[in-house]
Design a protein around this motif. Structure first.
Motif, PDB file in Angstrom:
ATOM      1  N   ARG A  81      -5.820   5.173   1.708  1.00  0.00           N
ATOM      2  CA  ARG A  81      -4.452   4.812   1.343  1.00  0.00           C
ATOM      3  C   ARG A  81      -4.017   3.576   2.116  1.00  0.00           C
ATOM      4  O   ARG A  81      -4.099   3.547   3.348  1.00  0.00           O
ATOM      5  N   PRO A  82      -3.553   2.545   1.394  1.00  0.00           N
ATOM      6  CA  PRO A  82      -3.096   1.341   2.085  1.00  0.00           C
ATOM      7  C   PRO A  82      -1.667   1.493   2.605  1.00  0.00           C
ATOM      8  O   PRO A  82      -0.862   2.250   2.049  1.00  0.00           O
ATOM      9  N   GLY A  83      -1.380   0.769   3.664  1.00  0.00           N
ATOM     10  CA  GLY A  83      -0.032   0.700   4.202  1.00  0.00           C
ATOM     11  C   GLY A  83       0.335  -0.745   4.479  1.00  0.00           C
ATOM     12  O   GLY A  83      -0.542  -1.608   4.614  1.00  0.00           O
ATOM     13  N   ILE A  84       1.620  -1.008   4.543  1.00  0.00           N
ATOM     14  CA  ILE A  84       2.117  -2.363   4.824  1.00  0.00           C
ATOM     15  C   ILE A  84       3.155  -2.273   5.928  1.00  0.00           C
ATOM     16  O   ILE A  84       4.098  -1.478   5.839  1.00  0.00           O
ATOM     17  N   VAL A  85       2.988  -3.049   6.988  1.00  0.00           N
ATOM     18  CA  VAL A  85       4.073  -3.283   7.940  1.00  0.00           C
ATOM     19  C   VAL A  85       4.755  -4.549   7.460  1.00  0.00           C
ATOM     20  O   VAL A  85       4.163  -5.630   7.471  1.00  0.00           O
ATOM     21  N   ALA A  86       5.995  -4.402   6.980  1.00  0.00           N
ATOM     22  CA  ALA A  86       6.663  -5.483   6.252  1.00  0.00           C
ATOM     23  C   ALA A  86       7.685  -6.208   7.118  1.00  0.00           C
ATOM     24  O   ALA A  86       8.693  -5.629   7.542  1.00  0.00           O
ATOM     25  N   GLY A  87       7.405  -7.488   7.374  1.00  0.00           N
ATOM     26  CA  GLY A  87       8.365  -8.362   8.017  1.00  0.00           C
ATOM     27  C   GLY A  87       9.154  -9.124   6.967  1.00  0.00           C
ATOM     28  O   GLY A  87       9.288  -8.696   5.819  1.00  0.00           O
ATOM     29  N   GLY A  88       9.669 -10.293   7.350  1.00  0.00           N
ATOM     30  CA  GLY A  88      10.508 -11.071   6.448  1.00  0.00           C
ATOM     31  C   GLY A  88       9.702 -11.905   5.467  1.00  0.00           C
ATOM     32  O   GLY A  88       8.476 -12.013   5.552  1.00  0.00           O
ATOM     33  N   GLY A  89      10.416 -12.504   4.501  1.00  0.00           N
ATOM     34  CA  GLY A  89       9.782 -13.347   3.495  1.00  0.00           C
ATOM     35  C   GLY A  89       9.275 -12.550   2.317  1.00  0.00           C
ATOM     36  O   GLY A  89       9.444 -11.328   2.232  1.00  0.00           O
ATOM     37  N   VAL A  90       8.605 -13.248   1.407  1.00  0.00           N
ATOM     38  CA  VAL A  90       8.176 -12.619   0.156  1.00  0.00           C
ATOM     39  C   VAL A  90       6.727 -12.145   0.187  1.00  0.00           C
ATOM     40  O   VAL A  90       6.281 -11.479  -0.745  1.00  0.00           O
ATOM     41  N   LEU A  91       5.986 -12.439   1.243  1.00  0.00           N
ATOM     42  CA  LEU A  91       4.591 -12.008   1.300  1.00  0.00           C
ATOM     43  C   LEU A  91       4.437 -10.486   1.235  1.00  0.00           C
ATOM     44  O   LEU A  91       3.601  -9.986   0.473  1.00  0.00           O
ATOM     45  N   PRO A  92       5.212  -9.708   2.003  1.00  0.00           N
ATOM     46  CA  PRO A  92       5.056  -8.242   1.888  1.00  0.00           C
ATOM     47  C   PRO A  92       5.310  -7.740   0.467  1.00  0.00           C
ATOM     48  O   PRO A  92       4.638  -6.804   0.006  1.00  0.00           O
ATOM     49  N   GLN A  93       6.230  -8.374  -0.224  1.00  0.00           N
ATOM     50  CA  GLN A  93       6.520  -7.968  -1.600  1.00  0.00           C
ATOM     51  C   GLN A  93       5.334  -8.272  -2.515  1.00  0.00           C
ATOM     52  O   GLN A  93       4.998  -7.471  -3.398  1.00  0.00           O
ATOM     53  N   ALA A  94       4.703  -9.427  -2.311  1.00  0.00           N
ATOM     54  CA  ALA A  94       3.538  -9.798  -3.121  1.00  0.00           C
ATOM     55  C   ALA A  94       2.400  -8.806  -2.903  1.00  0.00           C
ATOM     56  O   ALA A  94       1.706  -8.412  -3.849  1.00  0.00           O
ATOM     57  N   VAL A  95       2.192  -8.388  -1.657  1.00  0.00           N
ATOM     58  CA  VAL A  95       1.144  -7.417  -1.354  1.00  0.00           C
ATOM     59  C   VAL A  95       1.462  -6.074  -2.004  1.00  0.00           C
ATOM     60  O   VAL A  95       0.591  -5.435  -2.605  1.00  0.00           O
ATOM     61  N   ALA A  96       2.723  -5.644  -1.905  1.00  0.00           N
ATOM     62  CA  ALA A  96       3.117  -4.356  -2.497  1.00  0.00           C
ATOM     63  C   ALA A  96       2.934  -4.370  -4.012  1.00  0.00           C
ATOM     64  O   ALA A  96       2.416  -3.407  -4.597  1.00  0.00           O
ATOM     65  N   ARG A  97       3.337  -5.457  -4.657  1.00  0.00           N
ATOM     66  CA  ARG A  97       3.190  -5.548  -6.116  1.00  0.00           C
ATOM     67  C   ARG A  97       1.717  -5.498  -6.510  1.00  0.00           C
ATOM     68  O   ARG A  97       1.340  -4.848  -7.493  1.00  0.00           O
ATOM     69  N   ALA A  98       0.876  -6.196  -5.755  1.00  0.00           N
ATOM     70  CA  ALA A  98      -0.548  -6.224  -6.072  1.00  0.00           C
ATOM     71  C   ALA A  98      -1.162  -4.830  -5.925  1.00  0.00           C
ATOM     72  O   ALA A  98      -1.960  -4.403  -6.767  1.00  0.00           O
ATOM     73  N   LEU A  99      -0.790  -4.128  -4.876  1.00  0.00           N
ATOM     74  CA  LEU A  99      -1.332  -2.786  -4.665  1.00  0.00           C
ATOM     75  C   LEU A  99      -0.880  -1.835  -5.760  1.00  0.00           C
ATOM     76  O   LEU A  99      -1.682  -1.036  -6.276  1.00  0.00           O
ATOM     77  N   LYS A 100       0.379  -1.925  -6.138  1.00  0.00           N
ATOM     78  CA  LYS A 100       0.880  -1.052  -7.204  1.00  0.00           C
ATOM     79  C   LYS A 100       0.193  -1.380  -8.531  1.00  0.00           C
ATOM     80  O   LYS A 100      -0.114  -0.479  -9.322  1.00  0.00           O
ATOM     81  N   ALA A 101      -0.059  -2.681  -8.771  1.00  0.00           N
ATOM     82  CA  ALA A 101      -0.736  -3.079 -10.012  1.00  0.00           C
ATOM     83  C   ALA A 101      -2.166  -2.553 -10.065  1.00  0.00           C
ATOM     84  O   ALA A 101      -2.705  -2.300 -11.148  1.00  0.00           O
ATOM     85  N   LEU A 102      -2.766  -2.356  -8.889  1.00  0.00           N
ATOM     86  CA  LEU A 102      -4.130  -1.822  -8.820  1.00  0.00           C
ATOM     87  C   LEU A 102      -4.147  -0.302  -8.877  1.00  0.00           C
ATOM     88  O   LEU A 102      -5.213   0.316  -8.810  1.00  0.00           O
ATOM     89  N   GLY A 103      -2.962   0.296  -8.978  1.00  0.00           N
ATOM     90  CA  GLY A 103      -2.883   1.745  -9.066  1.00  0.00           C
ATOM     91  C   GLY A 103      -2.823   2.440  -7.724  1.00  0.00           C
ATOM     92  O   GLY A 103      -2.914   3.675  -7.657  1.00  0.00           O
ATOM     93  N   SER A 104      -2.671   1.674  -6.636  1.00  0.00           N
ATOM     94  CA  SER A 104      -2.563   2.270  -5.310  1.00  0.00           C
ATOM     95  C   SER A 104      -1.131   2.722  -5.045  1.00  0.00           C
ATOM     96  O   SER A 104      -0.182   2.257  -5.691  1.00  0.00           O
ATOM     97  N   ASP A 105      -0.993   3.608  -4.097  1.00  0.00           N
ATOM     98  CA  ASP A 105       0.315   4.136  -3.718  1.00  0.00           C
ATOM     99  C   ASP A 105       0.573   3.778  -2.256  1.00  0.00           C
ATOM    100  O   ASP A 105       0.380   4.603  -1.359  1.00  0.00           O
ATOM    101  N   PRO A 106       0.979   2.533  -1.985  1.00  0.00           N
ATOM    102  CA  PRO A 106       1.102   2.112  -0.587  1.00  0.00           C
ATOM    103  C   PRO A 106       2.307   2.740   0.111  1.00  0.00           C
ATOM    104  O   PRO A 106       3.345   2.996  -0.504  1.00  0.00           O
ATOM    105  N   PHE A 107       2.136   2.979   1.402  1.00  0.00           N
ATOM    106  CA  PHE A 107       3.272   3.327   2.251  1.00  0.00           C
ATOM    107  C   PHE A 107       3.729   2.050   2.934  1.00  0.00           C
ATOM    108  O   PHE A 107       2.907   1.248   3.403  1.00  0.00           O
TER     109      PHE A 107
END
Length: 299
Positions: free
Chosen positions: A17-43
């Protein structure tokens, strides 16, 4: 604009299971969208006061915590069954040391963490990654999750650098590498063949705003053009804090009177690449990826 072919990204095994420690900017959002598009359920662990509220991050299972809860990081991730972690986005402040409640695992690293708080970002990130991996959590880079964000070598825009721009690019790159070697920042602005401003704790946006304000003062008065250059710090850990540009970078570079931006190809991230190119073309700026200097990089 960016490289998509021959790059498949990280393949997570069944049960991971992938996880993201999300700081500022749009990069964390891009990572989250990519993981969701791959069918992953990130925390997602949203850093309070850093990550933007009301985004895709909050559509994932998430917790919002202050930086000072770093001592609880492993226990939080374990509770949410995270096996692979991405640290993405800007962190604009350091945690207040007096408010940190270290876990047993962090206690052994605490002297190094205290020393790291007074130094650059890369050294501190390495310590945190070492602690996470000793705890059984694999740290991966945003570019391993979203490889299409890696900057492509060569020109991306209709505008191309002129001879004077290339002098600025070389001066800016030399300055960026120099401050990177000191673990200070990743970017520099050069005008007239010399570096005139270096990235500090305020980040790239603050650097460009400072250059904009300098345009009417002293030696910069009347000067035109100039280039923002961003590159990886020599020996930098590749899994966190890669140099990043996006449409906002272009807007601020234009406001600062610059002619273009240049980043290190394959070692930098481009957020919203098509929009970045469209804005640069509309404003008449060039944007390009510079050939990476492989011998400078650690891992």
């Amino acid at each position: 604009m960016t490289r998509t072919e021959a790059q498949q990204g990280l393949q997570l095994a069944s049960g991971a299971r992938p996880g993201i420690v999300a700081g500022g900017g749009v990069l964390p959002q891009a990572v989250a969208r990519a993981l969701k598009a791959l069918g992953s359920d990130p925390f997602v662990l949203i850093l309070e006061g850093e990550a933007e509220p009301g985004t895709v991050l909050e559509t994932c299972e998430h917790e919002t915590r202050p930086l000072e809860d770093i001592g609880k990081l492993v226990s939080i991730l374990k509770r949410h069954r995270v096996t692979h972690l991405v640290m993405a986005g800007e962190i604009r402040r350091r945690p207040k040391l007096s408010a940190i409640r270290p876990s047993l695992g962090l206690v052994t690293l605490l002297p190094s963490v205290i020393a790291g708080l007074g130094k650059g970002d890369d050294g501190l990130l390495r310590l945190i990654m070492r602690w996470l991996e000793k705890s059984g959590i694999h740290v991966v880079g945003a570019h391993q999750i979203v490889p299409e964000l890696l900057a492509m070598e060569g020109s991306w825009t209709k505008a191309r650098p002129k001879a004077a721009d290339w002098r600025d690019i070389e001066a800016g790159r030399a300055a960026a590498e120099a401050i990177g070697a000191l673990d200070i920042g990743q970017g520099a602005v050069a005008i007239g063949g010399r570096a005139i401003a270096l990235e500090g704790i305020e980040g790239t946006n603050g650097l460009l705003e400072r250059v904009r304000d300098l345009r009417g003062h002293g030696r910069l008065a009347g000067k035109t053009g100039g280039v923002l250059v961003k590159c990886l710090k020599p020996g930098q850990e590749l899994r966190a804090d890669l140099p990043t540009v996006g449409p906002t970078t272009v807007e601020l570079a234009h406001a600062a009177g610059l002619s273009g931006i240049a980043v290190e190809a394959s070692r930098s991230l481009v957020i919203d690449g098509p929009e970045l190119v469209a804005r640069a073309d509309a404003l008449g700026l060039f944007a390009l990826g510079l050939s990476a200097r492989e011998d400078r990089h650690g891992g």
